[in-house]
Design a protein around this motif. Sequence first.
Motif, PDB file in Angstrom:
ATOM      1  N   PHE A 135     -30.195 -22.357   9.291  1.00 14.61           N
ATOM      2  CA  PHE A 135     -30.722 -23.349   8.564  1.00 14.61           C
ATOM      3  C   PHE A 135     -29.335 -24.475   7.972  1.00 14.61           C
ATOM      4  CE2 PHE A 135     -34.254 -21.086   8.977  1.00 14.61           C
ATOM      5  CZ  PHE A 135     -35.306 -21.842   8.867  1.00 14.61           C
TER       6      PHE A 135
ATOM      7  N   ARG B  14     -32.155 -24.178  15.326  1.00  8.93           N
ATOM      8  CA  ARG B  14     -32.024 -23.208  14.425  1.00  8.93           C
ATOM      9  C   ARG B  14     -31.610 -21.652  15.241  1.00  8.93           C
ATOM     10  NH1 ARG B  14     -31.601 -26.349  10.749  1.00  8.93           N
ATOM     11  NH2 ARG B  14     -33.610 -27.083   9.652  1.00  8.93           N
TER      12      ARG B  14
ATOM     13  N   ASN C 135     -36.876 -25.049  18.001  1.00  8.32           N
ATOM     14  CA  ASN C 135     -36.442 -25.746  17.069  1.00  8.32           C
ATOM     15  C   ASN C 135     -36.871 -25.917  15.740  1.00  8.32           C
ATOM     16  OD1 ASN C 135     -38.022 -27.998  17.465  1.00  8.32           O
ATOM     17  ND2 ASN C 135     -36.684 -29.081  18.647  1.00  8.32           N
ATOM     18  N   SER C 136     -36.517 -26.639  14.818  1.00  6.99           N
ATOM     19  CA  SER C 136     -37.256 -26.419  13.492  1.00  6.99           C
ATOM     20  C   SER C 136     -38.805 -27.466  13.577  1.00  6.99           C
ATOM     21  CB  SER C 136     -36.599 -27.442  12.363  1.00  6.99           C
ATOM     22  OG  SER C 136     -36.134 -28.827  12.838  1.00  6.99           O
ATOM     23  N   SER C 137     -38.878 -28.011  14.662  1.00  9.24           N
ATOM     24  CA  SER C 137     -40.381 -28.575  14.885  1.00  9.24           C
ATOM     25  C   SER C 137     -41.340 -27.514  15.748  1.00  9.24           C
ATOM     26  CB  SER C 137     -40.073 -30.098  15.580  1.00  9.24           C
ATOM     27  OG  SER C 137     -39.567 -30.965  14.784  1.00  9.24           O
TER      28      SER C 137
ATOM     29  N   LYS D  83     -34.057 -29.878  14.236  1.00  2.72           N
ATOM     30  CA  LYS D  83     -32.977 -29.213  14.135  1.00  2.72           C
ATOM     31  C   LYS D  83     -32.591 -27.954  14.813  1.00  2.72           C
ATOM     32  CE  LYS D  83     -32.403 -32.661  11.469  1.00  2.72           C
ATOM     33  NZ  LYS D  83     -31.974 -33.909  11.656  1.00  2.72           N
TER      34      LYS D  83
ATOM     35  N   SER E 253     -36.826 -32.893  11.222  1.00  2.00           N
ATOM     36  CA  SER E 253     -37.497 -32.267  12.625  1.00  2.00           C
ATOM     37  C   SER E 253     -36.593 -32.141  13.476  1.00  2.00           C
ATOM     38  CB  SER E 253     -38.576 -33.173  13.177  1.00  2.00           C
ATOM     39  OG  SER E 253     -37.824 -34.610  13.489  1.00  2.00           O
TER      40      SER E 253
ATOM     41  N   ASP F 230     -32.086 -30.695   7.081  1.00  2.00           N
ATOM     42  CA  ASP F 230     -33.233 -31.836   7.340  1.00  2.00           C
ATOM     43  C   ASP F 230     -33.212 -33.067   7.022  1.00  2.00           C
ATOM     44  OD1 ASP F 230     -34.717 -29.557   8.753  1.00  2.00           O
ATOM     45  OD2 ASP F 230     -35.620 -29.126   6.735  1.00  2.00           O
TER      46      ASP F 230
ATOM     47  N   ASN G  37     -32.139 -18.235  13.494  1.00  2.00           N
ATOM     48  CA  ASN G  37     -32.514 -18.692  12.338  1.00  2.00           C
ATOM     49  C   ASN G  37     -31.675 -19.364  11.180  1.00  2.00           C
ATOM     50  OD1 ASN G  37     -35.290 -18.008  12.968  1.00  2.00           O
ATOM     51  ND2 ASN G  37     -34.833 -15.810  12.342  1.00  2.00           N
TER      52      ASN G  37
END
Length: 108
Positions: free
Chosen positions: A51, A28, A84-86, A26, A24, A55, A49
């Motif tokens: 990555f 991006r 973010n990734s969350s 992270k 969570s 994670d 985007n």
Amino acid sequence: MAVDLKRLLAPTHYCLRSSKHANSHKLRNWRLEGSKDGSSWKCLREHVNDFSLADTKFSVASWPIENADTAVFRHFRVYQTCKNSSGDNHLMCAGIELYGMLRNEECT
């Protein structure tokens, strides 16, 4: 997130370390920006985007700063441009490393 080196750096690469959270928060979407005065900023690298930060807890990734030429900066910041990734706007970063050549020019 910003840092003042109090010296001038001609950057060539940089590295980010993610937070203690696994799976969570992270980064991006963000820009690495540089400034001589802390007011006027130049985009050094933009990520959409991306990555690269895994994670896992305290994941690390690095990137070249292309076309940096001989530009020097005293201030650097990471500017989050999207969620973010969350899916939220929390910028969670445990560290940044900047690589390049320190200059002998005076900082003002």
